[in-house]
Motif scaffolding. Structure first.
Motif: not given
Length: 182
Positions: A46-48, A98, A100, A147, A150, A163-165, A167
């Motif tokens: 998971v990123e953002g 950022y 992760l 999530l 992506e 990989v999900y993100a 907002r």
């Protein structure tokens, strides 16, 4: 001697040898393609981004003029099939804001509704900047940011990497200069 054969004879011989009809269609059924291997296991990432909202847009969801917030902490929580907390991570944003979070390999069915995107959410946790440490609910940073897919996925080693993100999330300054003159 074969070079002297008429073209029609050569074509008939080729058609007979390949099993095709005179119209180019195969007489034997072509094998159906095997279904793509379905991975039942997934390694979730998971990123953002985390920002400090500008005073101009304080108390709104607008992130125009926001700056990245290095060192900000978020929590990524995933629920299991019975809607209980399954796992959680607390990533720290890098110098560009950022973050992760990486999870261990798990069965997709272990996640709530069998979908990590529905089972996991991101919440703001802490800001290292004392001048910008008030929580905002921009993109549901307080309630739990959902999530989104992506399109980043690949398979290997018997599981699928996904990989999900979330907002962009934001803290806001606790004090801002007045906007008007008094």
């Amino acid at each position: 001697m074969a070079a002297c054969l008429p073209l029609a004879v050569v074509l008939v011989a080729l058609v007979a040898a390949t099993g095709a009809s005179a119209h180019g269609y195969s007489q034997t059924p072509s094998p159906t393609p095997a279904p793509a291997a379905k991975c039942d296991k997934v390694m979730l990432k998971v990123e953002g981004m985390v920002y400090c909202q500008s005073c101009t847009h304080r108390n709104s969801w607008c992130l125009d003029g926001a700056t990245p917030l290095p060192g900000a902490k978020v929590t990524v929580t995933c629920r299991d099939a019975k809607n209980r907390v399954m796992e959680s991570r607390t990533p720290v944003a890098d110098g560009n804001g950022y973050f992760l979070a990486e999870f261990d390999v798990a069965e997709k069915a272990d996640y709530y509704k069998g979908d990590p995107a529905k089972a996991c959410f991101v919440r703001l946790l802490a800001s290292p900047d004392r001048k910008c440490d008030d929580l905002t609910n921009v993109n549901y940073g307080i309630e739990g940011a959902p999530l989104r897919h992506e399109g980043k996925r690949w398979s290997g080693k018997g599981y699928e990497n996904v990989v999900y993100a979330a907002r962009p999330l934001s803290f806001k300054p606790d004090t801002c200069a007045p906007r008007g003159h008094y």
